[in-house]
Design a protein around this motif. Structure first.
Motif, mmCIF file in Angstrom:
data_model
loop_
_atom_site.group_PDB
_atom_site.id
_atom_site.type_symbol
_atom_site.label_atom_id
_atom_site.label_comp_id
_atom_site.label_asym_id
_atom_site.label_seq_id
_atom_site.Cartn_x
_atom_site.Cartn_y
_atom_site.Cartn_z
ATOM 1 N N GLY A 74 0.812 -1.233 0.160
ATOM 2 C CA GLY A 74 -0.023 -0.112 -0.030
ATOM 3 C C GLY A 74 0.878 1.170 -0.057
ATOM 4 N N MET A 75 0.541 2.293 0.795
ATOM 5 C CA MET A 75 0.963 3.372 0.801
ATOM 6 C C MET A 75 2.474 3.565 1.635
ATOM 7 S SD MET A 75 -0.454 5.521 -0.987
ATOM 8 C CE MET A 75 0.355 7.174 -0.657
ATOM 9 N N GLU B 202 -3.273 -7.117 -11.160
ATOM 10 C CA GLU B 202 -3.069 -7.274 -9.734
ATOM 11 C C GLU B 202 -2.468 -5.740 -9.522
ATOM 12 O OE1 GLU B 202 -4.313 -9.000 -7.481
ATOM 13 O OE2 GLU B 202 -4.839 -10.940 -8.634
ATOM 14 N N GLN B 203 -3.014 -4.647 -10.474
ATOM 15 C CA GLN B 203 -2.711 -3.386 -10.129
ATOM 16 C C GLN B 203 -3.810 -2.401 -9.780
ATOM 17 O OE1 GLN B 203 0.354 -2.286 -10.175
ATOM 18 N NE2 GLN B 203 1.122 -4.468 -10.764
ATOM 19 N N LYS B 204 -3.933 -2.263 -8.431
ATOM 20 C CA LYS B 204 -5.173 -1.744 -8.069
ATOM 21 C C LYS B 204 -5.078 -0.027 -7.588
ATOM 22 C CE LYS B 204 -6.712 -5.694 -7.273
ATOM 23 N NZ LYS B 204 -7.042 -6.299 -6.089
ATOM 24 N N ASN B 205 -4.024 0.567 -8.267
ATOM 25 C CA ASN B 205 -3.920 1.915 -8.250
ATOM 26 C C ASN B 205 -3.292 2.470 -9.629
ATOM 27 O OD1 ASN B 205 -4.380 2.151 -5.242
ATOM 28 N ND2 ASN B 205 -2.587 1.028 -4.923
ATOM 29 N N LEU B 206 -4.007 2.139 -10.511
ATOM 30 C CA LEU B 206 -3.755 2.899 -11.900
ATOM 31 C C LEU B 206 -4.561 4.038 -11.915
ATOM 32 C CD1 LEU B 206 -3.982 -0.596 -14.048
ATOM 33 C CD2 LEU B 206 -2.303 0.616 -13.410
ATOM 34 N N VAL B 207 -3.637 5.237 -12.568
ATOM 35 C CA VAL B 207 -4.609 6.530 -12.378
ATOM 36 C C VAL B 207 -4.016 7.144 -13.901
ATOM 37 C CG1 VAL B 207 -4.602 8.713 -11.572
ATOM 38 C CG2 VAL B 207 -4.405 6.738 -9.924
ATOM 39 N N SER C 216 -7.606 -5.507 -11.461
ATOM 40 C CA SER C 216 -6.963 -4.282 -11.299
ATOM 41 C C SER C 216 -8.091 -3.091 -11.322
ATOM 42 C CB SER C 216 -6.144 -3.974 -12.691
ATOM 43 O OG SER C 216 -5.023 -4.941 -12.541
ATOM 44 N N VAL C 217 -7.880 -2.177 -11.018
ATOM 45 C CA VAL C 217 -8.655 -0.823 -10.815
ATOM 46 C C VAL C 217 -8.108 0.225 -11.492
ATOM 47 C CG1 VAL C 217 -9.789 0.688 -9.339
ATOM 48 C CG2 VAL C 217 -9.570 -1.785 -8.445
ATOM 49 N N VAL D 60 -12.029 -6.328 -13.756
ATOM 50 C CA VAL D 60 -11.316 -4.955 -13.441
ATOM 51 C C VAL D 60 -12.518 -3.852 -13.121
ATOM 52 C CG1 VAL D 60 -10.586 -3.359 -15.079
ATOM 53 C CG2 VAL D 60 -9.707 -5.561 -14.942
ATOM 54 N N GLY D 61 -12.097 -2.636 -12.386
ATOM 55 C CA GLY D 61 -12.910 -1.795 -12.144
ATOM 56 C C GLY D 61 -12.363 -0.553 -12.735
ATOM 57 N N VAL D 62 -13.298 0.196 -13.263
ATOM 58 C CA VAL D 62 -12.822 1.380 -13.942
ATOM 59 C C VAL D 62 -13.954 2.611 -13.482
ATOM 60 C CG1 VAL D 62 -12.800 2.904 -16.352
ATOM 61 C CG2 VAL D 62 -12.356 0.263 -16.086
ATOM 62 N N VAL D 63 -13.290 3.568 -12.987
ATOM 63 C CA VAL D 63 -13.958 4.919 -12.231
ATOM 64 C C VAL D 63 -13.433 6.009 -13.182
ATOM 65 C CG1 VAL D 63 -14.248 6.285 -10.281
ATOM 66 C CG2 VAL D 63 -13.656 3.911 -10.182
#
Length: 458
Positions: A241-242, A316-321, A339-340, A358-361
């Protein structure tokens, strides 16, 4: 004595008293009585208190993650007090200064690891949300992260992806879970967001004459055995995480936990990419297509030709921006799993193709959002989307904002399509609607009439 002279003397005395009071605050700990610190105390009392009250009704892991959030806010208060007594450190010193907050954030992330619990979405909501406190690491426009207020909002947007799942699961089963999600959202938006906007819109204000912070000198450890050397020097995994964010502050990139795109990743700036495909590459492509075993290509997150964002093979990448986009650009997401991706800005079109879990916001799209050949995807529209199409997809969950309720949704050859919309009577709750996947066709008056199949008793 001249009246104007008297006024000037009184003004000078007032300024001297003010300076003396400031010095006393730095030396005697009166920084804790500062208006911004008092306001942070009120934030903890009101908003963190509500989160804890709701969590105590649920107990278990929800209470555990809530206690960590509470601890993180108290740690940030201590850091804010120290900032008023400390000179602005260099990047290495900043790592050392922020270590207490880093440790708490890492603790929240650890709760989401290992065997997936029944409260996984609660834990992910808490772990993602506490990243909002990293606003305190903002040191200027070139530090590599969003400005403080924007950072708080962006962090909650990521957390809300998981909090929405909690609302969907518990809104008709247990009101305590809904209360907890609402209290947590209020803590960050408007709570922390408005606090930062009022007191630290440009980041922390360090003392000009306070004590200094230096990075702790590293000990000289014995050389690790060769078998373990690669693991010792590897970049921290996403599961930390962070923690990775704070460990990379010294390199000048305080947002390394987010997979943002740099200029050298953009196709127009890459020397190894051109608009034409060389003959040898065509031949390689042709030969590979004849192989019976498909191969996964390298992961990509890049802007091609200035017009098309390509996100491919992210696993497995949950912090793609993607945060540097405009309404003329499109986003194409292909072959990603577990991934997100968060798209922070208006784009022309978003396409999700051959993706699994996959999640897309995204905020706004000018044309459409298209979901094709996917399995188990979730899409959240936070702004406007004229149309959404779902084709040859199994399992798709869409979250629409109040501004996107007039969206036209087209489905074809797809199953298990659910659309969630904000409940009109209360913010934070969602109404779930299943789109029909079976139809009955009857011949009447010289033409066929099509209607969705009604499942009585379902």
């Amino acid at each position: 004595m001249d009246e104007n002279l008297i006024k000037r003397l009184e003004s000078a005395v007032t300024r001297l008293e003010s300076l003396a009071g400031g010095a006393a605050a730095e030396s005697g700990g009166d920084a804790a009585k500062d208006a911004s610190i008092s306001a942070f105390d009120d934030l903890i009392s009101q908003y963190v208190g509500s989160v804890m009250s709701a969590a105590e009704k649920i107990d278990g892991q929800v209470l555990d993650v809530s206690r960590i959030i509470q601890q993180a806010f108290h740690v940030q208060k201590d850091l804010l007090i120290k900032i008023k007594e400390t000179q602005k450190p260099d990047t290495a010193g900043l790592v050392e200064f922020l270590k207490p907050l880093n440790d708490v954030i890492a603790k929240a992330s650890t709760l989401t690891e290992g065997k997936r619990s029944d409260f996984f979405n609660h834990l992910r909501t808490g772990a993602e949300s506490v990243n909002a406190l990293v606003w305190i690491a903002y040191t200027g426009k070139n530090c590599g992260m969003s400005m403080p207020v924007a950072h708080v909002e962006e962090s909650w947007n990521m957390a809300e992806f998981y909090s929405n799942k909690v609302l969907v699961e518990y809104r008709s089963k247990d009101a305590n879970h809904v209360e907890w999600v609402k209290a947590l959202k209020d803590l960050y938006v408007p709570g922390l967001r408005d606090y930062v906007k009022s007191h630290y819109p440009l980041g922390p204000v360090w003392s000009a004459t306070g004590k200094t912070v230096k990075a702790r000198p590293a000990a000289a450890p014995a050389p690790p055995p060769p078998a373990n050397f690669s693991s010792q020097t590897a970049k921290p995994s996403s599961s930390q995480g962070m923690s990775a964010v704070f460990q990379d502050i010294s390199s000048g990139n305080v947002t390394s936990g987010l997979r943002k795109v740099t200029d050298d990743m953009k196709t127009k700036n890459r020397k190894d990419r051109t608009g034409a495909v060389p003959v040898s590459e065509k031949q390689t492509s042709a030969s590979s297509s004849s192989s019976s075993k498909p191969k996964t290509g390298p992961p990509k997150l890049e802007l091609q030709m200035g017009r098309k964002w390509v996100v491919e093979n992210q696993i497995e990448q949950k912090n793609l921006v993607i945060d540097d986009c405009d309404p003329k650009q499109t986003v194409y997401i292909f072959g990603c799993k577990n991934s997100v991706l968060q798209i922070q800005g208006k784009v022309n079109n978003v396409t999700v193709d051959k993706c699994t879990k996959v999640g897309v916001v995204f905020k706004d799209v000018v044309a459409a959002c298209e979901i094709v050949n996917c399995n188990g995807v979730e899409v959240q529209c936070q702004g406007l989307a004229p149309s959404i199409s779902v084709d040859n997809t199994s399992g798709c969950q869409m979250y629409l904002s109040k501004d996107s309720l007039e969206t036209s949704i087209t489905t074809a050859k797809s199953t298990e399509i659910n659309v969630l919309v904000p409940a009109s009577e209360s913010d934070g709750e969602w109404g779930e609607h299943s789109l029909p996947q079976q139809y009955v066709h009857t011949y009447k008056d010289g033409q066929f009439v099509t209607a969705p199949v009604s499942h009585s008793g379902a």
